[in-house]
Design a protein around this motif. Structure first.
Motif, short mmCIF file in Angstrom:
data_model
loop_
_atom_site.label_atom_id
_atom_site.label_comp_id
_atom_site.label_asym_id
_atom_site.label_seq_id
_atom_site.Cartn_x
_atom_site.Cartn_y
_atom_site.Cartn_z
N ASP A 103 -5.20 1.62 8.13
CA ASP A 103 -3.79 2.02 8.21
C ASP A 103 -2.94 0.80 7.89
OD1 ASP A 103 -1.36 3.16 8.61
OD2 ASP A 103 -1.64 3.64 10.73
N PRO A 104 -2.52 0.64 6.64
CA PRO A 104 -1.78 -0.56 6.26
C PRO A 104 -0.36 -0.57 6.85
CG PRO A 104 -1.98 0.91 4.38
CD PRO A 104 -2.70 1.56 5.52
N GLU A 105 0.27 -1.71 6.80
CA GLU A 105 1.64 -1.86 7.29
C GLU A 105 2.61 -1.02 6.48
OE1 GLU A 105 2.36 -6.14 6.89
OE2 GLU A 105 2.67 -6.16 9.05
N GLY A 106 3.58 -0.43 7.15
CA GLY A 106 4.70 0.17 6.44
C GLY A 106 5.71 -0.93 6.15
N ALA A 141 0.81 -1.21 0.00
CA ALA A 141 0.00 0.00 0.00
C ALA A 141 0.85 1.27 0.00
CB ALA A 141 -0.92 0.01 1.21
N VAL A 142 0.66 2.07 -1.02
CA VAL A 142 1.22 3.41 -1.14
C VAL A 142 2.75 3.45 -1.07
CG1 VAL A 142 0.82 5.82 -0.49
CG2 VAL A 142 -0.89 4.11 0.12
N PRO A 143 3.42 2.93 -2.11
CA PRO A 143 4.89 3.06 -2.16
C PRO A 143 5.26 4.52 -2.38
CG PRO A 143 4.06 2.14 -4.22
CD PRO A 143 2.88 2.25 -3.30
N ASP A 144 6.32 4.98 -1.74
CA ASP A 144 6.64 6.41 -1.82
C ASP A 144 8.01 6.69 -2.42
OD1 ASP A 144 5.60 8.97 -1.40
OD2 ASP A 144 6.90 9.26 0.32
N MET A 145 8.90 5.69 -2.38
CA MET A 145 10.26 5.98 -2.87
C MET A 145 10.90 4.69 -3.35
SD MET A 145 13.30 8.15 -2.07
CE MET A 145 15.01 7.71 -2.43
N ILE A 146 11.66 4.78 -4.44
CA ILE A 146 12.45 3.64 -4.88
C ILE A 146 13.89 4.06 -5.05
CG2 ILE A 146 10.89 2.04 -6.08
CD1 ILE A 146 11.19 3.70 -8.53
N LYS A 147 14.77 3.14 -4.74
CA LYS A 147 16.20 3.44 -4.87
C LYS A 147 16.88 2.22 -5.48
CE LYS A 147 19.77 6.02 -3.63
NZ LYS A 147 19.92 7.40 -4.06
N GLU A 173 5.15 3.29 2.12
CA GLU A 173 4.79 4.16 3.23
C GLU A 173 3.59 3.62 4.02
OE1 GLU A 173 4.09 8.19 2.06
OE2 GLU A 173 4.09 8.91 4.12
N GLY A 174 2.67 3.01 3.32
CA GLY A 174 1.49 2.48 4.02
C GLY A 174 0.70 3.56 4.73
N GLU A 175 0.56 4.69 4.06
CA GLU A 175 -0.19 5.81 4.62
C GLU A 175 -1.65 5.39 4.79
OE1 GLU A 175 0.75 10.40 3.69
OE2 GLU A 175 -0.25 9.32 2.10
N ALA A 176 -2.29 5.86 5.86
CA ALA A 176 -3.69 5.48 6.11
C ALA A 176 -4.62 6.08 5.05
CB ALA A 176 -4.10 5.95 7.50
N TYR A 177 -5.72 5.39 4.77
CA TYR A 177 -6.68 5.88 3.79
C TYR A 177 -8.09 5.47 4.20
CZ TYR A 177 -5.97 1.09 2.08
OH TYR A 177 -5.86 -0.27 1.99
N GLU A 178 -9.06 6.00 3.46
CA GLU A 178 -10.46 5.73 3.78
C GLU A 178 -10.89 4.41 3.15
OE1 GLU A 178 -13.17 8.78 2.56
OE2 GLU A 178 -14.93 7.75 3.37
#
Ligand code: NAG
Ligand code: NAG
Ligand code: NAG
Ligand code: NAG
Ligand code: NAG
Ligand code: NAG
Ligand code: NAG
Length: 588
Positions: free
Chosen positions: A174-177, A142-148, A161-166
């Motif tokens: 609130d998914p796992e980071g 859930a909700v990837p924020d950065m790749i390296k 990131e696993g940012e919470a959503y509705e």
């Protein structure tokens, strides 16, 4: 007045005595469309279409992502950057882009099904077919924020990131980071391996980690730390055996052993004591009144880049600040509160002066502070006024995340001296002229330092520090001492603060670098100009700019002839004056 003159003198005396200077100067800007729906390109202010960027120096192509779009931009003529291809993904949100070995790696958030976040890999822009073709999709969470990617492109580290959503309506998920490691043993194809590292082993260690500054913010409904945790940014050490994963809202950095594919530590970033610095905590004080306050700053770092200086490994960090604030239909939860609204019972230990300042909107009354359980002890009392963000950049040692340097209140003070119209301002109302929005962010996160980058020019390590509100880039250099970055210049893409509105400047194509989300340094041998440059995205302006890093490095002065009695006297006088200035400046 005396103090003012002394501070001016101290700023002046910090200018490098050996004449090494760095100036940032714009080469050119390209405005990036936010949509091609209905057949033509649509442009607009406040359409986040240029968030992250990466440069392929072989093809001289920059890839930029933001919103639903990935763009390939030919920068071979640095005075006329040209969009050559795009990929549009309606219903998705691109969050990052990296180019490596002929492939373009992107992270993407699926707005329709947030658990469905992916890495999408494309082949690099093909100038013959004038297209970017998709190679592979990899689900990551859930909700990837950065790749390296690693330098050989065989491994990808993804901050999920696993940012919470509705979900479902009016409720929170609130998914796992996660930290996801993807290995391509041969080539970039579907024969990859994927390891997802979660933070469950830290769930029963939060109390132990808390004194170092680690925050477990959203604890409703038994939400565990491993779901609260939000991996935001990834840096790799020199031999790519360790990833440093910034957990922004948790005020921490996780270290990940990439060889054994294991999270090996969560290090708190501590707090910053504003009683020993100056802070403007109010948007209602009609000015830049900066004073010490009994407030603790939570660094809440966003981006971090690794660098080595004199054989020691460091992270350069952007202490942006970010609060957890949820409004999902009828479900609302926020850790943010105006300091003036805190009851005495929640903060029993506050001194009388600070308690009085809380009642005044021109002082601490409107400062946004955290009331999350992360800052409370077991009796439910807040232990301090915790404000969001460090309003600074920091340098930390990677071995223990100890703080080596923090810019304190330097950014705000210098911005005020350099361009007071931009002090803690931001682009909110597009019909305003920038000076009208002066000071509006003082109660929140100030300049909101967001992106950092390092580069080496003529043997000097340069530190670039980009601030979101309203959009400035500071450049410092390191000479002999990592604890003493030397300030050189402040750049802004806001040419007129007094006569034109934000919208007018945008429409006249004069406005850029508002909300600099990403800066990438390119050395002269790889740059399209043949000289060192920065590629900078402005999220709010939807812009990509090339900014020249102009370095003046005069040759060392020839050795002095043997000193006569007269010149010895003058050298002694100079030494005494210098020592006095250093003493006084040190006390300021
Ligand atoms: C495309 O056209 C439709 C119908 O005219 C309109 O509703 C929509 O807003 C347009 N989309 C964009 C991005 O302009
Ligand atoms: C910039 O490049 C575009 C596309 O190659 C070209 O059409 C245009 O004439 C160029 N403009 C200038 C000022 O060189
Ligand atoms: C969302 O995506 C996940 C992972 O791909 C899948 O298992 C699930 O069925 C999807 N949910 C919906 C409602 O489509
Ligand atoms: C680029 O596109 C051309 C034309 O479609 C194709 O012949 C060529 O193989 C492509 N190059 C690469 C590296 O894929
Ligand atoms: C991936 O590439 C490797 C090396 O070229 C090859 O051995 C393997 O079969 C490929 N996998 C797939 C699924 O195509
Ligand atoms: C993983 O890291 C932990 C420390 O967090 C350590 O105790 C454990 O031995 C490591 N496991 C492996 C397989 O390296
Ligand atoms: C919590 O903090 C308050 C204020 O500092 C203090 O009075 C109280 O004793 C603390 N409770 C515990 C359990 O430490």
């Amino acid at each position: 007045m005396k103090l003012f003159l002394l501070s001016l003198f101290c700023v002046w005396s910090h200018l490098d005595v050996d004449g090494f200077e760095v100036k940032l100067r714009k080469q050119s800007t390209i405005y990036v469309p936010y949509s091609y729906i209905n057949g033509s390109a649509h442009y607009g202010l406040l359409t986040p279409t240029a968030e992250q960027t990466t440069y392929d120096y072989i093809d001289k192509v920059v890839y930029t992502v933001g919103g639903t779009l990935l763009h390939a931009i030919d920068v071979s003529n640095p005075d006329n950057m040209t969009i050559v291809a795009h990929v549009e993904m309606p219903g998705f949100d691109f969050t990052d882009v990296e180019v490596c070995g002929g492939h373009v790696f992107t992270a993407i958030d699926d707005k329709a099904n947030r658990t469905n976040g992916r890495v999408i890999i494309y082949s690099a822009y093909n100038a013959t077919s004038m297209s970017i073709s998709e190679v592979l999709q990899i689900p990551v969470g859930a909700v990837p924020d950065m790749i390296k990617p690693t330098q050989d492109c065989s491994q990808l580290i993804v901050a999920v990131e696993g940012e919470a959503y509705e979900n479902p309506p009016n409720q929170i998920t609130d998914p796992e980071g996660l930290v996801v490691i993807i290995n391509f043993p041969n080539t970039i194809n579907s024969s990859y391996t994927k390891t997802s590292l979660d933070f469950t082993k830290y769930n029963d260690r939060v109390t132990e980690l808390r004194p170092s500054g680690v925050r477990h913010v959203y604890q409703e409904n038994g939400n565990p730390f491993s779901n609260d945790v939000e991996p935001e940014y990834v840096a790799l050490n020199a031999d790519e055996t360790i990833a440093y994963v910034v957990l922004q809202e948790n005020n921490a950095v996780a270290t990940v052993d990439l060889v054994n594919q294991n999270i090996t530590g969560v290090h708190g970033l501590g707090f910053k004591d504003w009683s020993k610095l100056t802070l403007d905590p109010s948007d209602k004080d009609r000015g830049a009144f900066q004073h010490p306050y009994s407030v603790m700053g939570m660094y809440l770092t966003d981006s971090a880049v690794y660098f080595r200086f004199k054989g020691v490994d460091y992270l350069l960090m952007a202490n942006e600040g970010d609060a957890k604030d949820y409004k999902f239909g009828t479900y609302m939860w926020s850790e943010e509160e105006n300091a003036g609204k805190l009851s005495e019972s929640i903060l029993p230990t506050l001194d009388a002066t600070t308690r009085d300042q809380l009642t005044r909107d021109t002082l601490l009354g409107r400062l946004k502070v955290s009331v999350s359980p992360a800052g409370k002890n077991s009796s439910g009392n807040l232990e301090a006024l915790y404000a969001f963000g460090g309003r600074s950049f920091s340098i930390r040692r990677t071995d223990d995340m100890s703080l080596v340097y923090d810019s304190g209140d330097d950014l705000a003070r210098r911005l005020y001296v350099n361009n007071k119209d931009l002090f803690n301002g931001h682009l909110g109302d597009v019909t305003h002229r920038p000076f009208e929005d002066f000071d509006l962010r003082s109660r929140s996160k100030g300049v909101e330092t967001e992106a950092v980058e390092t580069g080496v020019v003529e043997g000097r390590t340069l530190l670039f520090v980009a601030n979101e509100r309203p959009g400035t880039i500071f450049v410092y250099s390191l000479d002999t001492d990592v604890m003493k970055p030397e300030f050189h210049d402040i750049y802004t893409g806001i040419p007129d603060t007094r006569t034109k509105s934000w919208q007018e400047m945008y429409d006249d194509r004069q406005l850029s670098e508002i909300d600099c989300e990403d800066i990438k340094f390119v050395a002269g041998d790889k740059s399209p100009t043949g000289k060192p440059v920065l590629f900078v995205t402005g999220s709010v302006t939807g812009t990509l700019s090339i900014i020249n890093v102009d370095v003046t490095n005069p040759p060392p002065k020839p050795a002095k002839p043997a000193s006569s009695a007269a010149s010895l006297t003058s050298e002694l006088t100079f030494a005494v004056v210098t020592a006095t200035v250093v003493y006084l400046c040190g006390r300021m």
